[in-house]
Design a protein around this motif. Structure first.
Motif, PDB file in Angstrom:
ATOM      1  N   ASN A 100       0.819  -1.209   0.000  1.00 55.21           N
ATOM      2  CA  ASN A 100       0.000   0.000   0.000  1.00 55.21           C
ATOM      3  C   ASN A 100       0.857   1.265   0.000  1.00 55.21           C
ATOM      4  O   ASN A 100       0.567   2.246   0.696  1.00 55.21           O
ATOM      5  CB  ASN A 100      -0.946   0.008   1.203  1.00 55.21           C
ATOM      6  CG  ASN A 100      -1.981  -1.100   1.128  1.00 55.21           C
ATOM      7  OD1 ASN A 100      -2.471  -1.425   0.045  1.00 55.21           O
ATOM      8  ND2 ASN A 100      -2.290  -1.694   2.272  1.00 55.21           N
ATOM      9  N   SER A 134       1.669   0.104  -5.631  1.00 56.75           N
ATOM     10  CA  SER A 134       0.942  -0.311  -4.436  1.00 56.75           C
ATOM     11  C   SER A 134       1.691  -1.417  -3.712  1.00 56.75           C
ATOM     12  O   SER A 134       1.861  -1.376  -2.497  1.00 56.75           O
ATOM     13  CB  SER A 134      -0.466  -0.794  -4.806  1.00 56.75           C
ATOM     14  OG  SER A 134      -1.178  -1.194  -3.659  1.00 56.75           O
ATOM     15  N   LYS A 149      -0.768   1.093  -8.446  1.00 62.78           N
ATOM     16  CA  LYS A 149      -2.022   1.562  -7.870  1.00 62.78           C
ATOM     17  C   LYS A 149      -3.084   1.591  -8.971  1.00 62.78           C
ATOM     18  O   LYS A 149      -2.778   1.753 -10.149  1.00 62.78           O
ATOM     19  CB  LYS A 149      -1.836   2.953  -7.258  1.00 62.78           C
ATOM     20  CG  LYS A 149      -0.944   2.956  -6.028  1.00 62.78           C
ATOM     21  CD  LYS A 149      -0.821   4.341  -5.434  1.00 62.78           C
ATOM     22  CE  LYS A 149       0.040   4.331  -4.166  1.00 62.78           C
ATOM     23  NZ  LYS A 149       0.197   5.675  -3.586  1.00 62.78           N
ATOM     24  N   LYS A 150      -4.315   1.414  -8.570  1.00 62.59           N
ATOM     25  CA  LYS A 150      -5.397   1.290  -9.542  1.00 62.59           C
ATOM     26  C   LYS A 150      -5.430   2.462 -10.505  1.00 62.59           C
ATOM     27  O   LYS A 150      -5.658   2.302 -11.713  1.00 62.59           O
ATOM     28  CB  LYS A 150      -6.741   1.193  -8.801  1.00 62.59           C
ATOM     29  CG  LYS A 150      -7.889   0.742  -9.686  1.00 62.59           C
ATOM     30  CD  LYS A 150      -7.681  -0.679 -10.172  1.00 62.59           C
ATOM     31  CE  LYS A 150      -8.867  -1.145 -11.013  1.00 62.59           C
ATOM     32  NZ  LYS A 150      -8.674  -2.509 -11.538  1.00 62.59           N
ATOM     33  N   VAL A 151      -5.159   3.654  -9.993  1.00 61.68           N
ATOM     34  CA  VAL A 151      -5.217   4.849 -10.833  1.00 61.68           C
ATOM     35  C   VAL A 151      -4.116   4.841 -11.890  1.00 61.68           C
ATOM     36  O   VAL A 151      -4.235   5.499 -12.935  1.00 61.68           O
ATOM     37  CB  VAL A 151      -5.124   6.124  -9.961  1.00 61.68           C
ATOM     38  CG1 VAL A 151      -3.735   6.259  -9.344  1.00 61.68           C
ATOM     39  CG2 VAL A 151      -5.486   7.367 -10.778  1.00 61.68           C
ATOM     40  N   SER A 153      -2.959   1.885 -13.238  1.00 63.56           N
ATOM     41  CA  SER A 153      -3.049   0.644 -14.005  1.00 63.56           C
ATOM     42  C   SER A 153      -3.409   0.945 -15.456  1.00 63.56           C
ATOM     43  O   SER A 153      -4.168   1.894 -15.738  1.00 63.56           O
ATOM     44  CB  SER A 153      -4.111  -0.278 -13.401  1.00 63.56           C
ATOM     45  OG  SER A 153      -3.778  -0.631 -12.080  1.00 63.56           O
ATOM     46  N   ASP A 159     -12.488  -1.897 -19.118  1.00 62.80           N
ATOM     47  CA  ASP A 159     -12.678  -0.560 -18.566  1.00 62.80           C
ATOM     48  C   ASP A 159     -13.424   0.348 -19.540  1.00 62.80           C
ATOM     49  O   ASP A 159     -14.137   1.263 -19.131  1.00 62.80           O
ATOM     50  CB  ASP A 159     -11.328   0.073 -18.210  1.00 62.80           C
ATOM     51  CG  ASP A 159     -10.617  -0.671 -17.093  1.00 62.80           C
ATOM     52  OD1 ASP A 159     -11.311  -1.251 -16.256  1.00 62.80           O
ATOM     53  OD2 ASP A 159      -9.374  -0.667 -17.074  1.00 62.80           O
TER      54      ASP A 159
END
Length: 236
Positions: A100, A134, A149-151, A153, A159
């Motif tokens: 994280n 992450s 991190k998802k942002v 990816s 998507d």
């Protein structure tokens, strides 16, 4: 007599090395754990000793040592497949270096790495800013896996709300001028279809073709034989 003996010993070492490599399985260097790596170097060293052995006793000793090392590696490989505890003991377990976005210095030190190593491997994986990551996990083979991190990816078709069909593998149907008939049948085509498609692209014989492939859309792509040589200094 000496030369003949050296030739036979070298051939014997090559054969034994080949058989042991087939026994141990196909692994890339990056997939080897530390024991596999050391075991492979040791077997190679013994094989070279076998090739230059001067007496029959030395040759027999070298062969026995190679076989024992090989079977030890094979036995440990089978053991780690069947036993999770043995796998953790011999191969180790993945180690979390970042979680994280938080770096664990103690885990980095335990892995015999430093911050520079982490930063270098992150850059090699395309991450020049650790804040984009992450998780960073040191795998058993020494590689570090990064989960962005998802942002950060990459955008996927899902998507974008699209669901395109899965692509089929590209199949080789001609290799170095030879038609791969089984591969051609696998694509659902026959020689008549291949001949027709070749003529459409102005090729009359498979011998003129270095490589031909059929993709998921049943399109034939041809790479012709090339007679001219590439300039060796082209990229200097």
């Amino acid at each position: 007599m000496f030369i003949l003996k050296a030739v036979l010993a070298t051939i014997a070492s090559i054969v034994i090395m080949f058989l042991l490599s087939k026994l141990l399985g196909n692994k890339q260097i990056s997939e080897l754990n530390l024991f596999d790596y050391i075991n492979g170097i040791t077997i190679g060293s013994i094989a070279s000793e076998l090739a230059v052995s001067s007496t029959g006793k030395e040759m027999i000793t070298a062969v026995i040592a190679m076989v024992l090392y090989g079977f030890t590696g094979f036995a440990l490989s089978m053991l780690t497949i069947k036993s999770i505890k043995a796998r953790r003991f011999f191969s180790g377990t993945p180690l979390i270096l970042m979680e994280n976005g938080k770096i664990y210095p103690e885990n980095i030190k335990a892995a015999k790495l430093d911050t520079g190593d982490l930063l270098t491997r992150a850059r090699n994986s395309g991450y020049f800013d650790l804040s984009q990551i992450s998780y960073a996990i040191l795998e058993n083979n020494g590689k570090i896996s990064f989960l962005p991190k998802k942002v950060n990816s990459p955008v996927t078709m899902k998507d974008l709300g699209q669901n395109p069909p899965d692509e089929r593998l590209c199949v080789n149907v001609i290799l170095d001028g030879v038609v791969m008939e089984d591969n051609l049948k696998h694509t659902g085509n026959d020689m008549k279809w291949l001949s027709t498609e070749m003529h459409k692209q102005n090729y009359s014989s498979p011998s003129d073709i270095f490589l031909a492939t059929v993709d998921g859309n049943n399109k034939l792509t041809i790479y012709p034989q090339c007679d001219h040589k590439v300039d060796k200094n082209l990229f200097d």
